[in-house]
Write an enzyme that holds these catalytic residues in place. Sequence first.
Site, mmCIF file in Angstrom:
data_model
loop_
_atom_site.group_PDB
_atom_site.id
_atom_site.type_symbol
_atom_site.label_atom_id
_atom_site.label_comp_id
_atom_site.label_asym_id
_atom_site.label_seq_id
_atom_site.Cartn_x
_atom_site.Cartn_y
_atom_site.Cartn_z
ATOM 1 N N THR A 6 0.851 -1.202 0.000
ATOM 2 C CA THR A 6 0.000 0.000 0.000
ATOM 3 C C THR A 6 0.881 1.244 0.000
ATOM 4 O O THR A 6 1.873 1.312 0.738
ATOM 5 C CB THR A 6 -0.906 0.008 1.246
ATOM 6 O OG1 THR A 6 -1.607 -1.229 1.294
ATOM 7 C CG2 THR A 6 -1.907 1.156 1.184
ATOM 8 N N ALA A 31 7.278 -2.403 0.019
ATOM 9 C CA ALA A 31 7.891 -1.947 -1.240
ATOM 10 C C ALA A 31 6.877 -1.066 -1.946
ATOM 11 O O ALA A 31 5.697 -1.420 -2.033
ATOM 12 C CB ALA A 31 8.276 -3.126 -2.126
ATOM 13 N N PHE A 39 6.488 -3.908 -6.152
ATOM 14 C CA PHE A 39 7.005 -5.269 -5.962
ATOM 15 C C PHE A 39 7.473 -5.919 -7.253
ATOM 16 O O PHE A 39 7.958 -7.051 -7.220
ATOM 17 C CB PHE A 39 5.932 -6.144 -5.290
ATOM 18 C CG PHE A 39 5.900 -5.980 -3.794
ATOM 19 C CD1 PHE A 39 6.756 -6.728 -2.979
ATOM 20 C CD2 PHE A 39 5.051 -5.068 -3.197
ATOM 21 C CE1 PHE A 39 6.756 -6.561 -1.606
ATOM 22 C CE2 PHE A 39 5.042 -4.897 -1.818
ATOM 23 C CZ PHE A 39 5.900 -5.651 -1.017
ATOM 24 N N HIS A 68 -0.793 6.785 -13.961
ATOM 25 C CA HIS A 68 -1.585 5.680 -13.394
ATOM 26 C C HIS A 68 -3.057 5.849 -13.760
ATOM 27 O O HIS A 68 -3.479 6.889 -14.251
ATOM 28 C CB HIS A 68 -1.426 5.619 -11.872
ATOM 29 C CG HIS A 68 -0.094 5.070 -11.437
ATOM 30 N ND1 HIS A 68 1.022 5.863 -11.321
ATOM 31 C CD2 HIS A 68 0.301 3.806 -11.117
ATOM 32 C CE1 HIS A 68 2.046 5.111 -10.941
ATOM 33 N NE2 HIS A 68 1.645 3.862 -10.817
ATOM 34 N N LYS A 101 -6.621 5.780 -8.735
ATOM 35 C CA LYS A 101 -5.527 5.849 -7.748
ATOM 36 C C LYS A 101 -5.766 6.992 -6.763
ATOM 37 O O LYS A 101 -6.059 8.118 -7.158
ATOM 38 C CB LYS A 101 -4.187 6.012 -8.473
ATOM 39 C CG LYS A 101 -3.001 5.929 -7.524
ATOM 40 C CD LYS A 101 -1.705 5.623 -8.266
ATOM 41 C CE LYS A 101 -0.505 5.633 -7.334
ATOM 42 N NZ LYS A 101 -0.608 4.639 -6.261
HETATM 43 N N1 LIG Z 1 3.628 -1.886 -4.173
HETATM 44 C C1 LIG Z 1 3.122 -2.284 -5.348
HETATM 45 O O1 LIG Z 1 3.749 -3.044 -6.112
HETATM 46 C C2 LIG Z 1 1.740 -1.816 -5.711
HETATM 47 C C3 LIG Z 1 1.138 -2.215 -6.907
HETATM 48 C C4 LIG Z 1 -0.192 -1.849 -7.145
HETATM 49 C C5 LIG Z 1 -0.869 -1.088 -6.210
HETATM 50 N N2 LIG Z 1 -0.244 -0.708 -5.075
HETATM 51 C C6 LIG Z 1 -0.932 0.012 -4.004
HETATM 52 O O2 LIG Z 1 -1.747 -0.944 -3.329
HETATM 53 C C7 LIG Z 1 -2.914 -0.305 -2.816
HETATM 54 C C8 LIG Z 1 -4.159 -1.049 -3.315
HETATM 55 O O3 LIG Z 1 -4.213 -0.953 -4.713
HETATM 56 P P1 LIG Z 1 -5.478 -1.526 -5.512
HETATM 57 O O4 LIG Z 1 -5.262 -1.128 -6.921
HETATM 58 O O5 LIG Z 1 -5.737 -2.939 -5.163
HETATM 59 O O6 LIG Z 1 -6.638 -0.607 -4.880
HETATM 60 P P2 LIG Z 1 -8.204 -0.969 -4.762
HETATM 61 O O7 LIG Z 1 -8.878 0.323 -4.450
HETATM 62 O O8 LIG Z 1 -8.645 -1.735 -5.957
HETATM 63 O O9 LIG Z 1 -8.268 -1.932 -3.484
HETATM 64 C C9 LIG Z 1 -8.092 -1.495 -2.165
HETATM 65 C C10 LIG Z 1 -9.082 -2.269 -1.295
HETATM 66 O O10 LIG Z 1 -8.809 -2.007 0.091
HETATM 67 C C11 LIG Z 1 -10.066 -2.077 0.743
HETATM 68 N N3 LIG Z 1 -10.013 -1.523 2.105
HETATM 69 C C12 LIG Z 1 -10.489 -0.341 2.578
HETATM 70 N N4 LIG Z 1 -10.292 -0.236 3.910
HETATM 71 C C13 LIG Z 1 -9.688 -1.401 4.290
HETATM 72 C C14 LIG Z 1 -9.242 -1.913 5.547
HETATM 73 N N5 LIG Z 1 -9.376 -1.206 6.689
HETATM 74 N N6 LIG Z 1 -8.645 -3.129 5.564
HETATM 75 C C15 LIG Z 1 -8.513 -3.854 4.424
HETATM 76 N N7 LIG Z 1 -8.940 -3.417 3.210
HETATM 77 C C16 LIG Z 1 -9.515 -2.212 3.150
HETATM 78 C C17 LIG Z 1 -11.017 -1.350 -0.190
HETATM 79 O O11 LIG Z 1 -12.370 -1.692 0.100
HETATM 80 C C18 LIG Z 1 -10.535 -1.868 -1.544
HETATM 81 O O12 LIG Z 1 -11.254 -3.009 -1.967
HETATM 82 C C19 LIG Z 1 -2.818 1.148 -3.234
HETATM 83 O O13 LIG Z 1 -2.215 1.896 -2.193
HETATM 84 C C20 LIG Z 1 -1.853 1.118 -4.426
HETATM 85 O O14 LIG Z 1 -1.158 2.313 -4.610
HETATM 86 C C21 LIG Z 1 1.043 -1.036 -4.825
HETATM 87 O O1 LIG Z 2 -2.080 1.079 -9.094
HETATM 88 C C1 LIG Z 2 -1.433 1.652 -8.203
HETATM 89 O O2 LIG Z 2 -1.983 2.360 -7.344
HETATM 90 C C2 LIG Z 2 0.038 1.476 -8.135
HETATM 91 N N1 LIG Z 2 0.647 1.909 -7.074
HETATM 92 C C3 LIG Z 2 2.040 1.784 -6.784
HETATM 93 C C4 LIG Z 2 2.680 3.151 -6.646
HETATM 94 O O3 LIG Z 2 2.037 4.066 -6.097
HETATM 95 O O4 LIG Z 2 3.823 3.319 -7.056
HETATM 96 C C5 LIG Z 2 2.766 0.879 -7.751
HETATM 97 C C6 LIG Z 2 2.258 0.968 -9.148
HETATM 98 C C7 LIG Z 2 0.745 0.761 -9.217
#
Ligand SMILES: NC(=O)c1ccc[n+]([C@@H]2O[C@H](COP(=O)([O-])OP(=O)(O)OC[C@H]3O[C@@H](n4cnc5c(N)ncnc54)[C@H](O)[C@@H]3O)[C@@H](O)[C@H]2O)c1
Ligand SMILES: O=C(O)C1=N[C@H](C(=O)O)CCC1
Length: 233
Positions: free
Chosen positions: A72, A96, A99, A131, A135
């Site tokens: 996250t 991370a 990832f 993105h 987001k």
């Molecule tokens: N580090 C990486 O490689 C990477 C890659 C993609 C996305 N992300 C990040 O991951 C996060 C999620 O991305 P996504 O695209 O799945 O978003 P998304 O909005 O599709 O999913 C997030 C989910 O979290 C749920 N949520 C809300 N409150 C919660 C709680 N208290 N406990 C558990 N779940 C809860 C929401 O209902 C939602 O379904 C974002 O912060 C995004 O930036 C990181």
């Molecule tokens: O979809 C997203 O949200 C993503 N979040 C990460 C970021 O904030 O860098 C990784 C890429 C996708």
Amino acid sequence: MKIALFGYGKMGKMIERLAVERGHEIVAKIDVGNEALDFSKMDVAIDFSTPDAAYENIKSCIDNNVPVISGTTGWLSKFDTIVDYCEENEGAFIYASNFSLGVNIFFELNAYLAKMMKNLSQYKVSLEEIHHTQKLDAPSGTAITLAEGIIAHTDYNGWKLDEPGDDQIGISAKRIGDTPGTHTVDYTSSVDSIEIKHTAHNRKGFALGAVIAAEWILGKTGVFTMKDVLNLG
Ligand SMILES: NC(=O)c1ccc[n+]([C@@H]2O[C@H](COP(=O)([O-])OP(=O)(O)OC[C@H]3O[C@@H](n4cnc5c(N)ncnc54)[C@H](O)[C@@H]3O)[C@@H](O)[C@H]2O)c1
Ligand SMILES: O=C(O)C1=N[C@H](C(=O)O)CCC1
């Protein structure tokens, strides 16, 4: 391995698919809170939730001795607190901003390029991230990691969204359609530009990296990074 998913949105669902393909079992899908969870059923937790939820999710895993992987973004003002908490409580934690294997190689390339550019003041660096429109945070966690990678090897003094000062790295954040994630680092002088770019084609790379991190952390104690997991330089 028994995996609990904190966050069952776009990433949670993709992680479920890849984890099951790799022979793991999903024992919990938490999408709105974690009051009545049975942590004793979990070998490891993977948190891809929201900027507001990540801190409490990670802390509750550490409190219950469950190793936790978090992807996250947008909650990093509390990152140092969680690192200290994890170390004090002998937990296991990996965060991370991205990832995927490709982006983690890109991070290394970014640091290498920054070292070469350090004394070339005719070049000004800038970052662009693109993105999907759902987001919640900007700039992306990945763009922040890239900026930090440049700051560590140059005289830049921080980063700023949109209008940077002379000693800051400017980051531009665009939200277009369902773009999974595109990051560009650009060094421009009056005579030319040097660009490096990573383009995610879908979310599989992020999800696979998170599952590999979960497999890697089992049995370990401490705070780690994807550099440890992937054994990169
Ligand atoms: N580090 C990486 O490689 C990477 C890659 C993609 C996305 N992300 C990040 O991951 C996060 C999620 O991305 P996504 O695209 O799945 O978003 P998304 O909005 O599709 O999913 C997030 C989910 O979290 C749920 N949520 C809300 N409150 C919660 C709680 N208290 N406990 C558990 N779940 C809860 C929401 O209902 C939602 O379904 C974002 O912060 C995004 O930036 C990181
Ligand atoms: O979809 C997203 O949200 C993503 N979040 C990460 C970021 O904030 O860098 C990784 C890429 C996708």
